[in-house]
Design a protein around this motif. Structure first.
Motif, PDB file in Angstrom:
ATOM      1  N   GLU A  16      -8.098   1.313  -2.834  1.00 40.59           N
ATOM      2  CA  GLU A  16      -7.112   0.655  -1.974  1.00 40.59           C
ATOM      3  C   GLU A  16      -6.446  -0.535  -2.652  1.00 40.59           C
ATOM      4  OE1 GLU A  16      -9.827   3.020   0.435  1.00 40.59           O
ATOM      5  OE2 GLU A  16     -10.198   1.425  -1.035  1.00 40.59           O
ATOM      6  N   HIS A  37      -6.351  -4.002   0.897  1.00 38.51           N
ATOM      7  CA  HIS A  37      -7.317  -3.465   1.845  1.00 38.51           C
ATOM      8  C   HIS A  37      -7.019  -3.976   3.253  1.00 38.51           C
ATOM      9  CE1 HIS A  37     -10.559  -1.891  -0.935  1.00 38.51           C
ATOM     10  NE2 HIS A  37      -9.810  -2.583  -1.781  1.00 38.51           N
ATOM     11  N   LEU A  38      -6.984  -3.071   4.197  1.00 40.18           N
ATOM     12  CA  LEU A  38      -6.873  -3.432   5.608  1.00 40.18           C
ATOM     13  C   LEU A  38      -8.159  -3.018   6.326  1.00 40.18           C
ATOM     14  CD1 LEU A  38      -3.158  -2.433   6.287  1.00 40.18           C
ATOM     15  CD2 LEU A  38      -4.103  -4.755   6.313  1.00 40.18           C
ATOM     16  N   GLY A  39      -9.272  -3.487   5.812  1.00 38.15           N
ATOM     17  CA  GLY A  39     -10.559  -3.229   6.429  1.00 38.15           C
ATOM     18  C   GLY A  39     -11.407  -2.186   5.740  1.00 38.15           C
ATOM     19  N   GLU A  40     -10.846  -1.432   4.801  1.00 35.31           N
ATOM     20  CA  GLU A  40     -11.667  -0.495   4.040  1.00 35.31           C
ATOM     21  C   GLU A  40     -12.726  -1.271   3.258  1.00 35.31           C
ATOM     22  OE1 GLU A  40      -7.448   1.088   4.404  1.00 35.31           O
ATOM     23  OE2 GLU A  40      -8.348  -0.748   3.605  1.00 35.31           O
ATOM     24  N   ARG A  63      -3.347  -5.209  11.250  1.00 37.58           N
ATOM     25  CA  ARG A  63      -2.741  -4.012  10.659  1.00 37.58           C
ATOM     26  C   ARG A  63      -1.302  -3.830  11.139  1.00 37.58           C
ATOM     27  NH1 ARG A  63      -6.605   0.932  11.737  1.00 37.58           N
ATOM     28  NH2 ARG A  63      -5.071   1.977  10.374  1.00 37.58           N
ATOM     29  N   GLU A  77      -6.781  -4.462  14.561  1.00 34.60           N
ATOM     30  CA  GLU A  77      -5.581  -3.676  14.845  1.00 34.60           C
ATOM     31  C   GLU A  77      -4.341  -4.547  14.838  1.00 34.60           C
ATOM     32  OE1 GLU A  77      -4.045  -1.612  18.821  1.00 34.60           O
ATOM     33  OE2 GLU A  77      -5.561  -0.402  17.779  1.00 34.60           O
ATOM     34  N   ARG A  80       0.842  -1.192   0.000  1.00 31.66           N
ATOM     35  CA  ARG A  80       0.000   0.000   0.000  1.00 31.66           C
ATOM     36  C   ARG A  80       0.885   1.254   0.000  1.00 31.66           C
ATOM     37  NH1 ARG A  80      -5.064  -0.615   3.182  1.00 31.66           N
ATOM     38  NH2 ARG A  80      -4.524   1.298   4.293  1.00 31.66           N
ATOM     39  N   GLU A 137       1.127   3.325   2.018  1.00 34.44           N
ATOM     40  CA  GLU A 137       1.056   3.710   3.425  1.00 34.44           C
ATOM     41  C   GLU A 137       2.475   3.686   3.971  1.00 34.44           C
ATOM     42  OE1 GLU A 137      -2.141   2.983   6.980  1.00 34.44           O
ATOM     43  OE2 GLU A 137      -1.473   1.233   5.855  1.00 34.44           O
ATOM     44  N   PRO A 147     -15.123   1.698   6.844  1.00 34.19           N
ATOM     45  CA  PRO A 147     -14.898   0.270   7.094  1.00 34.19           C
ATOM     46  C   PRO A 147     -16.115  -0.624   6.857  1.00 34.19           C
ATOM     47  CG  PRO A 147     -15.278   1.393   9.156  1.00 34.19           C
ATOM     48  CD  PRO A 147     -15.302   2.459   8.095  1.00 34.19           C
ATOM     49  N   THR A 191      -9.586   3.364  10.407  1.00 34.78           N
ATOM     50  CA  THR A 191      -9.781   2.882   9.037  1.00 34.78           C
ATOM     51  C   THR A 191     -10.929   3.647   8.390  1.00 34.78           C
ATOM     52  OG1 THR A 191      -9.001   0.672   9.606  1.00 34.78           O
ATOM     53  CG2 THR A 191     -10.357   0.886   7.622  1.00 34.78           C
ATOM     54  N   TRP A 226     -10.430  -7.450   3.458  1.00 29.80           N
ATOM     55  CA  TRP A 226      -9.070  -7.760   3.902  1.00 29.80           C
ATOM     56  C   TRP A 226      -8.403  -8.524   2.755  1.00 29.80           C
ATOM     57  CZ3 TRP A 226      -7.332  -5.821   8.520  1.00 29.80           C
ATOM     58  CH2 TRP A 226      -8.305  -5.210   9.318  1.00 29.80           C
TER      59      TRP A 226
END
Length: 489
Positions: free
Chosen positions: A354, A339-342, A298, A295, A41, A43, A262, A259, A346
């Motif tokens: 994402e 995606h981390l929860g968006e 992530r 969490e 990502r 990020e 979500p 997030t 996942w």
């Protein structure tokens, strides 16, 4: 001298040379170091995420050009890497490069050269280590180690994948610490943090081999003047999220940002149920229902990013130690997002932002305004013509003078990050079920059954409110543009 090569690039218009013999590039030709990172990502600290530890990638961005709106062509490894390595929109599945290999065997004249093949044809030694194409090591077969089934024929002088205790490339692809191999995803932990050195996980072996190759290639460059194209593919942060325990340390007490959006979107969308992630051992927990577990996932993903960052840093340090930084174009590329929860996802495999946006950084000596990012929309298919442009190689065109790539050179944005983007400032992507176009303001997703999703990125709702019925003219205009862009796919 490297800057002189860049100046020459704009004047070279030669047609494609004969594939029978290597053709020299500009003198002295620059090397290329391509670092591919799986499921990365944007990020990173250099992309605005101040809670992520990514010092080496950030240092590269500080001396290069980070493209903050780089989009891949598919939210899956194989098809995305097809686009990078051919410069073309193509098939949607992970077998895209193997499909190309079959066509190449059947009719070599009908298949244009790949990115490494083009550089090899022009006098470069081309080497890949790790996951550069879809299979780590670039081979097929049951364990992805059959020399008779190359994923990219005629592209690499050497294509390597050390596996150590993971036994074979397939084992390393989904390996956990100290040789653990995935035989049943349900029995393998989705997250892990094990004490040990970099070689506790497969990417450590990949990096060690890449460093050895970099030394060998640098010696040949110094002694004989032979330029190299070295591609290194790191698997992490691909599932499962396992990294050395030290890489979890920065995140033990970290406060993560919330997030965004979500919830699972309403109506028919590009949403999916995170099938790959959910097949792993999740200890009986679901991150969509368990904030503490979400969490934890992530944080383990972040640890994998920090692990990959350190390995990338080792490569960049060795490039300096070998005295090759001043002769080398460095590209760091994420093969897609995650995606981390968006949207309650996942994983990847969706056509939301994402899944499709990933980091891209290009650095070379003499780059104007180093460290100034570009916010233009660019695509992975643009890298093939960009690297030819920067290396003063002939443009990727056939004997008829027509380009055989769909992308366009990003050199104008490298020379001026505020320049107009190529391709009209839009990016296209696809899965087997839908296609999408992203413009500065909108994303349109067109499903095969005719259903449309239209999202306005100028609004707080972004990709949570489908405006296709409210703005039919906009949807129709973007659909026509999308169809035109992907007409030959």
């Amino acid at each position: 001298m490297f800057a002189a090569s860049l100046l020459l690039a704009g004047t070279l218009t030669a047609a494609a040379p004969s594939p029978d013999a290597p053709q020299p590039a500009a003198d002295p030709p620059p090397n290329v170091l391509l670092i591919c990172i799986d499921d990365l990502r944007p990020e990173l600290a250099s992309f605005g995420a101040d809670w992520i530890e990514s010092p080496n990638i950030d240092a590269l961005a500080a001396r290069g050009r980070a493209f903050h709106r780089h989009y891949v062509q598919a939210p899956t490894c194989g098809a995305s890497r097809y686009a990078l390595l051919t410069g073309n929109y193509g098939p949607a599945g992970n077998g895209a490069l193997f499909q190309r290999a079959r066509k190449l065997r059947e009719n070599p004249e009908a298949v244009s050269p790949s990115l490494p093949a083009w550089f090899r044809r022009h006098g470069y030694t081309t080497v890949s280590v790790g996951k550069v194409s879809h299979h780590p090591g670039g081979r097929g077969g049951g364990n992805w180690d059959d020399d008779a089934q190359p994923e990219m024929p005629d592209s690499w002088d050497r294509h390597l994948m050390p596996t150590g205790p993971w036994q074979h490339p397939r084992g390393a692809m989904h390996g956990l610490a100290n040789g653990e191999i995935r035989t049943n995803a349900g029995k393998m932990a989705v997250v892990q943090s094990t004490p040990g050195p970099d070689t506790t996980y497969p990417d450590g072996l990949t990096t060690d081999e890449a460093l050895a190759q970099l030394d060998q290639l640098s010696e040949a460059r110094t002694a004989e003047g032979t330029p190299f194209f070295l591609a290194v593919g790191l698997i992490r942060p691909h599932l499962p999220f396992g990294a050395p325990a030290d890489d979890m340390t920065p995140y033990a007490d970290a406060t993560l940002p919330p997030t965004p959006h979500p919830e699972k979107p309403a109506g028919k969308t590009t949403w999916h149920g995170s099938g790959e992630f959910m097949k792993y051992d999740r200890f009986g927990r679901n991150p969509n229902e368990d904030p503490a577990f979400a969490e934890a996932v992530r944080k383990h993903y972040a640890a994998c990013v920090t692990y990959a960052d350190r390995l990338a840093g080792r490569l960049l340090d060795r490039l300096d130690e070998a005295g090759q930084r001043e002769n080398t174009i460095v590209v760091l590329w994420g093969d897609h997002g995650w995606h981390l929860g968006e949207h309650a996802i996942w994983g990847k495999h969706a056509l939301f932002e994402e899944s499709l946006r990933s980091p891209l950084i290009v650095a070379y000596p003499g780059l104007p305004q180093p460290g100034e990012p570009s916010r233009a929309i660019v695509e992975s298919i643009d890298l093939f013509p960009t690297l030819c442009d920067l290396a003063a190689l002939p443009a990727p065109t056939g004997e008829d003078g027509e380009p055989f790539v769909d992308g366009q050179s990003l050199r104008p944005l490298l020379e001026d990050p505020a320049a107009e983007p190529p391709g009209g400032g839009s990016a296209c992507a696809y899965t087997g079920r839908a296609e999408t176009i992203r413009t500065d303001a909108y994303r349109l997703i067109a499903h095969r059954d005719g259903h449309l999703e239209l999202y306005d990125h100028r609004t707080p709702e972004a990709e949570t409110q489908n405006r296709a019925e409210a703005e039919p003219e906009t949807a129709a205009r973007l659909l026509a543009r999308l169809r035109e862009r992907l007409a030959d796919r």
